[in-house]
Enzyme design. Sequence first.
Site, PDB file in Angstrom:
ATOM      1  N   ARG A 116     -21.378 -22.837  -6.094  1.00  0.00           N
ATOM      2  CA  ARG A 116     -21.285 -23.928  -7.063  1.00  0.00           C
ATOM      3  C   ARG A 116     -20.163 -24.898  -6.689  1.00  0.00           C
ATOM      4  O   ARG A 116     -20.307 -26.112  -6.833  1.00  0.00           O
ATOM      5  CB  ARG A 116     -21.072 -23.376  -8.478  1.00  0.00           C
ATOM      6  CG  ARG A 116     -21.164 -24.454  -9.551  1.00  0.00           C
ATOM      7  CD  ARG A 116     -21.150 -23.877 -10.945  1.00  0.00           C
ATOM      8  NE  ARG A 116     -19.883 -23.233 -11.250  1.00  0.00           N
ATOM      9  CZ  ARG A 116     -19.664 -22.496 -12.330  1.00  0.00           C
ATOM     10  NH1 ARG A 116     -20.629 -22.313 -13.213  1.00  0.00           N
ATOM     11  NH2 ARG A 116     -18.492 -21.944 -12.541  1.00  0.00           N
TER      12      ARG A 116
ATOM     13  N   LYS B 258     -18.729 -29.348 -11.619  1.00  0.00           N
ATOM     14  CA  LYS B 258     -17.511 -28.808 -12.227  1.00  0.00           C
ATOM     15  C   LYS B 258     -16.340 -29.620 -11.685  1.00  0.00           C
ATOM     16  O   LYS B 258     -15.625 -29.191 -10.773  1.00  0.00           O
ATOM     17  CB  LYS B 258     -17.382 -27.316 -11.926  1.00  0.00           C
ATOM     18  CG  LYS B 258     -16.513 -26.592 -12.932  1.00  0.00           C
ATOM     19  CD  LYS B 258     -16.746 -25.098 -12.859  1.00  0.00           C
ATOM     20  CE  LYS B 258     -15.675 -24.326 -13.582  1.00  0.00           C
ATOM     21  NZ  LYS B 258     -15.592 -24.592 -15.010  1.00  0.00           N
TER      22      LYS B 258
HETATM   23  N1  PXG Z   1     -19.697 -24.785 -19.497  1.00  0.00           N
HETATM   24  C1  PXG Z   1     -18.570 -25.445 -19.153  1.00  0.00           C
HETATM   25  C2  PXG Z   1     -18.422 -26.875 -19.508  1.00  0.00           C
HETATM   26  C3  PXG Z   1     -17.551 -24.761 -18.456  1.00  0.00           C
HETATM   27  O1  PXG Z   1     -16.443 -25.410 -18.102  1.00  0.00           O
HETATM   28  C4  PXG Z   1     -18.904 -22.750 -18.534  1.00  0.00           C
HETATM   29  C5  PXG Z   1     -19.880 -23.478 -19.207  1.00  0.00           C
HETATM   30  C6  PXG Z   1     -19.181 -21.320 -18.208  1.00  0.00           C
HETATM   31  O2  PXG Z   1     -19.481 -21.188 -16.825  1.00  0.00           O
HETATM   32  P1  PXG Z   1     -19.232 -19.828 -16.032  1.00  0.00           P
HETATM   33  O3  PXG Z   1     -19.723 -20.127 -14.640  1.00  0.00           O
HETATM   34  O4  PXG Z   1     -17.758 -19.557 -16.076  1.00  0.00           O
HETATM   35  O5  PXG Z   1     -20.031 -18.793 -16.698  1.00  0.00           O
HETATM   36  C7  PXG Z   1     -17.713 -23.396 -18.131  1.00  0.00           C
HETATM   37  C8  PXG Z   1     -16.640 -22.685 -17.401  1.00  0.00           C
HETATM   38  C9  PXG Z   1     -10.951 -22.218 -19.959  1.00  0.00           C
HETATM   39  C10 PXG Z   1     -11.926 -22.757 -18.982  1.00  0.00           C
HETATM   40  O6  PXG Z   1      -9.762 -22.216 -19.631  1.00  0.00           O
HETATM   41  C11 PXG Z   1     -13.271 -22.399 -19.037  1.00  0.00           C
HETATM   42  C12 PXG Z   1     -14.178 -22.917 -18.105  1.00  0.00           C
HETATM   43  C13 PXG Z   1     -13.712 -23.786 -17.183  1.00  0.00           C
HETATM   44  C14 PXG Z   1     -12.390 -24.141 -17.151  1.00  0.00           C
HETATM   45  C15 PXG Z   1     -11.474 -23.614 -18.043  1.00  0.00           C
HETATM   46  O7  PXG Z   1     -11.370 -21.795 -21.039  1.00  0.00           O
HETATM   47  N2  PXG Z   1     -15.484 -22.505 -18.226  1.00  0.00           N
END
Ligand code: PXG
Length: 292
Positions: free
Chosen positions: A52, A151
């Site tokens: 990703r 991301k």
């Molecule tokens: N949606 C968004 C917008 C995200 O940023 C997820 C879904 C979940 O994706 P994954 O691949 O982790 O299952 C994310 C990712 C935090 C934090 O500190 C969380 C994310 C990114 C950056 C910081 O809570 N989550």
Amino acid sequence: MGLLIYLNGRLIPEDEAKVSVFDHGLLYGDGVFEGIRGYNGRIFKLDEHLRRLYASAKAIMLDVPLEFSELKDAIVQTVRANKLKDSYIRVVVTRGEGDLGLDPKKCRVPTLFIIASSIQLYPAEIYERGLNVVTVAVRRNLTEAVNPAIKSLNYLNNIMAKIEANSTGASEGIMLNNAGYVSEGTGENIFIVSKNSLFTPPVTAGVLDGITRDTVMDLGRGLGLEVEEKEMTRYDIFTADECFLTGTAAEIVPVVCLDGRPIGTGKPGEVTNRIRKEYTVLTMSEGVPIYE
Ligand code: PXG
């Protein structure tokens, strides 16, 4: 003792790990990142996160300065150097140092750093009681503008949503896309359970293609549930049996209330709890070993 940080090819103490004020990651949010977790001496879903990261970089025409296997190795070395068993790993690639204009052509060398730190676990009561969430007014970025599938380091859309959720005293905000369909939380994907089916919005609804989301869809199929990516409205959540959020940091969090209305029984659901258990088993048994 402080952490050892990987910065542009070297492991250095955290007080020395500094980037320039001319870095376009800082000046313009021009860059990409990943948040990855290590459990029990292994790094969970590392290849998926790196795929990703490279896809996000490709989408913004940014060259990751290491090859896939080199970056993987750098991450393993960084976690090992900090002697972590359970970890939260942040990988960041920025456009690099440039001048005070936004043109990325002026940035000759991308900046790459890796922070491997210990993870602050969410309190157990969140998982036992479930979250109250609210729909926020700020809409998810258009897929035609900055696609939420990237991301990127520009998280203002999500941060504005979080501020709004915080101001109401809710634990998390649910963002709708410009067409009014549910997209995701500010840092988690959303699922609902209805009868024997698991539903989550498609990536085209303006969501990050979450790694936890993917894992949960697989677990759901393994449990004999129908799993479907489907556009949904608030109505679908109000009338669902269960609801939960997924993300690397939060893992699987039950949602028991949306906009003041209880979902299902108003308690974390049975399917949600089953998936949570299966997810924990997976995190403890799978992943790239750090110390072998
Ligand atoms: N949606 C968004 C917008 C995200 O940023 C997820 C879904 C979940 O994706 P994954 O691949 O982790 O299952 C994310 C990712 C935090 C934090 O500190 C969380 C994310 C990114 C950056 C910081 O809570 N989550």
